[in-house]
Design an enzyme around this catalytic site. Structure first.
Site, PDB file in Angstrom:
ATOM      1  N   LEU A 125       0.922  -1.323   0.097  1.00 37.69           N
ATOM      2  CA  LEU A 125       0.089   0.205   0.202  1.00 37.69           C
ATOM      3  C   LEU A 125       0.972   1.328  -0.096  1.00 37.69           C
ATOM      4  CD1 LEU A 125      -2.725   1.444   0.345  1.00 37.69           C
ATOM      5  CD2 LEU A 125      -2.464   1.169   2.563  1.00 37.69           C
ATOM      6  N   HIS A 344      16.402  -0.978  34.597  1.00 35.83           N
ATOM      7  CA  HIS A 344      17.718  -1.825  34.288  1.00 35.83           C
ATOM      8  C   HIS A 344      18.998  -0.794  34.423  1.00 35.83           C
ATOM      9  CE1 HIS A 344      15.026  -4.887  32.801  1.00 35.83           C
ATOM     10  NE2 HIS A 344      15.957  -5.774  32.649  1.00 35.83           N
ATOM     11  N   GLU A 369       0.732   1.079  10.061  1.00 37.87           N
ATOM     12  CA  GLU A 369      -0.702   0.613  10.114  1.00 37.87           C
ATOM     13  C   GLU A 369      -1.169   1.683  10.632  1.00 37.87           C
ATOM     14  OE1 GLU A 369      -1.757  -3.068  10.219  1.00 37.87           O
ATOM     15  OE2 GLU A 369       0.063  -4.283   9.971  1.00 37.87           O
TER      16      GLU A 369
HETATM   17  N1  COS Z   1     -13.561   0.375   6.354  1.00 34.94           N
HETATM   18  C1  COS Z   1     -13.998   0.347   4.982  1.00 34.94           C
HETATM   19  N2  COS Z   1     -14.061   1.483   4.279  1.00 34.94           N
HETATM   20  C2  COS Z   1     -13.558   2.450   4.718  1.00 34.94           C
HETATM   21  C3  COS Z   1     -12.837   2.533   5.796  1.00 34.94           C
HETATM   22  C4  COS Z   1     -12.735   1.672   6.780  1.00 34.94           C
HETATM   23  N3  COS Z   1     -12.075   1.676   7.788  1.00 34.94           N
HETATM   24  N4  COS Z   1     -12.281   3.774   5.859  1.00 34.94           N
HETATM   25  C5  COS Z   1     -12.613   4.542   4.760  1.00 34.94           C
HETATM   26  N5  COS Z   1     -13.472   3.706   3.964  1.00 34.94           N
HETATM   27  C6  COS Z   1     -14.236   3.967   2.933  1.00 34.94           C
HETATM   28  C7  COS Z   1     -15.350   5.141   2.995  1.00 34.94           C
HETATM   29  O1  COS Z   1     -16.341   4.965   3.450  1.00 34.94           O
HETATM   30  C8  COS Z   1     -15.069   5.923   1.739  1.00 34.94           C
HETATM   31  O2  COS Z   1     -16.364   5.005   0.988  1.00 34.94           O
HETATM   32  P1  COS Z   1     -17.155   5.602  -0.134  1.00 34.94           P
HETATM   33  O3  COS Z   1     -16.207   5.897  -1.260  1.00 34.94           O
HETATM   34  O4  COS Z   1     -18.534   4.712  -0.432  1.00 34.94           O
HETATM   35  O5  COS Z   1     -17.681   6.809   0.350  1.00 34.94           O
HETATM   36  C9  COS Z   1     -13.877   5.450   0.934  1.00 34.94           C
HETATM   37  O6  COS Z   1     -13.167   4.516   1.839  1.00 34.94           O
HETATM   38  C10 COS Z   1     -12.934   6.719   1.020  1.00 34.94           C
HETATM   39  O7  COS Z   1     -12.999   7.291   2.378  1.00 34.94           O
HETATM   40  P2  COS Z   1     -12.499   8.591   2.820  1.00 34.94           P
HETATM   41  O8  COS Z   1     -11.867   9.448   1.509  1.00 34.94           O
HETATM   42  O9  COS Z   1     -13.473   9.293   3.706  1.00 34.94           O
HETATM   43  O10 COS Z   1     -11.211   8.233   3.639  1.00 34.94           O
HETATM   44  P3  COS Z   1     -10.934   8.311   5.105  1.00 34.94           P
HETATM   45  O11 COS Z   1     -10.976   9.950   5.355  1.00 34.94           O
HETATM   46  O12 COS Z   1     -11.779   7.271   6.034  1.00 34.94           O
HETATM   47  O13 COS Z   1      -9.438   8.127   5.276  1.00 34.94           O
HETATM   48  C11 COS Z   1      -7.202   8.130   6.252  1.00 34.94           C
HETATM   49  C12 COS Z   1      -8.348   8.707   5.212  1.00 34.94           C
HETATM   50  C13 COS Z   1      -6.131   9.263   6.471  1.00 34.94           C
HETATM   51  C14 COS Z   1      -8.147   7.979   7.731  1.00 34.94           C
HETATM   52  C15 COS Z   1      -6.947   6.974   5.578  1.00 34.94           C
HETATM   53  O14 COS Z   1      -6.157   7.040   4.377  1.00 34.94           O
HETATM   54  C16 COS Z   1      -5.909   6.134   6.626  1.00 34.94           C
HETATM   55  O15 COS Z   1      -6.176   5.544   7.469  1.00 34.94           O
HETATM   56  N6  COS Z   1      -4.517   6.605   6.349  1.00 34.94           N
HETATM   57  C17 COS Z   1      -3.644   5.873   6.973  1.00 34.94           C
HETATM   58  C18 COS Z   1      -3.128   4.738   6.213  1.00 34.94           C
HETATM   59  C19 COS Z   1      -2.122   3.709   6.853  1.00 34.94           C
HETATM   60  O16 COS Z   1      -2.615   3.142   7.667  1.00 34.94           O
HETATM   61  N7  COS Z   1      -1.081   3.207   6.196  1.00 34.94           N
HETATM   62  C20 COS Z   1      -0.148   2.486   6.728  1.00 34.94           C
HETATM   63  C21 COS Z   1      -0.208   1.278   5.618  1.00 34.94           C
HETATM   64  S1  COS Z   1       0.073  -0.395   6.247  1.00 34.94           S
HETATM   65  S2  COS Z   1       2.113   0.054   7.037  1.00 34.94           S
END
Ligand code: COS
Length: 390
Positions: A125, A344, A369
């Protein structure tokens, strides 16, 4: 703290701890120095069921509930977070994406191999330009119109991924790539065999912690996959990634509980035997203060992780509970490891005791994550109804 665990859950935890005490704990420092765990442990872990947890028996897994999964992740975190990462990325992030979003053919093909760890997966990702802002990723998949008639067009994928756990060990990469310019709604997921022409993984060395785990940069240059490799619908990749990360955050939180628990055990053992001023340092109030803080962190983090696992087991919404558990447990792991080093003294600053490694391993938990800041914004959005991301 055994809060109404079933006999089966307790039995698995004991089995896991016993195995890891024998097979991992004596070697973890060497693996850390070598910057690679000995992969001979992977099939042994698979035999015990670590990789098959929460994958149904019909797909070669051992089934099991998420509380058991949380206990397993805790034991792995206590023993060596590098091992926890291998399991929770391969069978967690990749396996669960396939289980919940894959076609029947994809489940039949990949899940048994991930469950017995004859194949490992990685989760592609993050990119150099998109970490927290995952919905803006730029890797691109284009349908090739010249694909032979009578079948759906192949996809040709180009892009780069960064900080990918298992990257150089994986047999299959779950790659998220852009199929349209519609932000998060233009992302699609693909299962890409890592021996595909044009796929290259380069290991990133010199990490602060998690040194035993292969973390890689992935390069995809005109990688061609059939449409059958697409996981889920076109444009649904971001949702797949986010919903999978919700469960991933439980795994990170549980692993952090293990780090805190390990810090507690190491600190109590050291403080009760180390003598200063003619008595064990455990008799000093300021040392007990440090140990009490670690102990409370262990209980609080564990309860948050178990609450999340229990919500999943009961089929209730768990995303925010996962964010809370991940936020608290990861910050607690850093705090606890730091406190444990303080207990420690100088001995905690070298590798004779596990606490320095716990601190180095813990540090990434507040980053990957979803950073602590992202978790807070998700929790804040849930509480206020206002998104900080728009
Ligand atoms: N489960 C299912 N669907 C989800 C979801 C979840 N947890 N979070 C968002 N979605 C869906 C939304 O419902 C939306 O769907 P629709 O198109 O039907 O409206 C779509 O995804 C886009 O959502 P949105 O643009 O609102 O995204 P968010 O604001 O929810 O997400 C953040 C933004 C920053 C929170 C997100 O990008 C995030 O979690 N970033 C961190 C990424 C991460 O963890 N990276 C590490 C990678 S692994 S090392």
């Amino acid at each position: 703290m055994d809060l109404s665990l079933t006999e089966e859950q307790l039995a698995f935890r004991d089995l896991a701890r016993d195995f890891l005490e024998r097979e991992a704990v004596p070697h973890r420092m060497q693996w850390d120095h070598d910057e690679s765990v000995d992969l001979a442990i992977v099939p042994k872990m698979a035999q015990l069921g670590f990789f098959g947890l929460t994958i149904p028996e019909e797909y070669g897994g051992v089934g099991g509930d998420y509380v058991t999964y949380s206990l397993a992740m805790e034991e792995l975190g206590r023993a060596d977070s590098a091992l926890r990462g291998i399991v929770s990325v391969s069978s967690g992030l990749v396996g669960k994406s396939i289980l919940f979003h894959g076609s029947e053919e994809q489940k039949q093909e990949w899940l048994p191999q991930l469950a017995n760890a004859t194949k490992l997966g990685c989760f592609g990702l993050t990119e150099p330009g998109t970490g927290s802002d995952a919905g803006n990723l730029t890797s691109r998949a284009v349908a090739d119109p010249s694909t032979g008639s009578g079948r759906a067009a192949d996809w040709v994928i180009n892009g780069q991924k960064l900080f990918i756990t298992n990257g150089t060990w994986a047999d299959v990469a779950l790659v998220f790539a852009r199929t349209s310019d519609d932000g998060p709604r233009g992302v699609t997921a693909f299962l890409v065999p890592t021996d595909s022409p044009g796929f290259e993984a380069r290991e990133i060395k010199g990490k602060l912690g998690l040194r035993g785990q292969a973390t890689a940069e992935l390069f995809l240059h005109d990688v061609r996959v059939p449409d059958a490799a697409r996981l889920g619908e076109v444009g649904k990749g971001f949702k797949i990634a986010m919903s999978t990360l919700d469960k991933g955050r439980l795994a990170v939180a549980s692993g952090c509980v293990g780090i805190v628990q390990g810090c507690l055990e190491a600190s109590v053992a050291y403080a009760t035997q180390r003598q200063q001023f003619g008595k064990p340092i455990a008799s000093f109030q300021l040392v007990q203060d440090l140990i009490a803080d670690i102990s409370v962190d262990a209980d609080a983090a564990r309860l948050l992780a178990w609450r999340c696992a229990d919500l999943i087991d009961r089929g209730e919404p768990y995303g925010i509970a996962a964010s809370k558990a991940k936020l608290f447990a990861s910050e607690a792991a850093v705090r606890a490891a730091n406190n444990a080093i303080q207990v420690h003294g100088g001995a905690g600053y070298v590798d004779d005791f596990p606490v320095a490694k716990y601190l180095r391993d813990a540090r990434v938990m507040t980053l990957y994550e979803g950073t602590s800041q992202i978790q807070k914004l998700l929790i804040g959005r849930d509480e206020t109804g206002i998104s900080a991301f728009v």
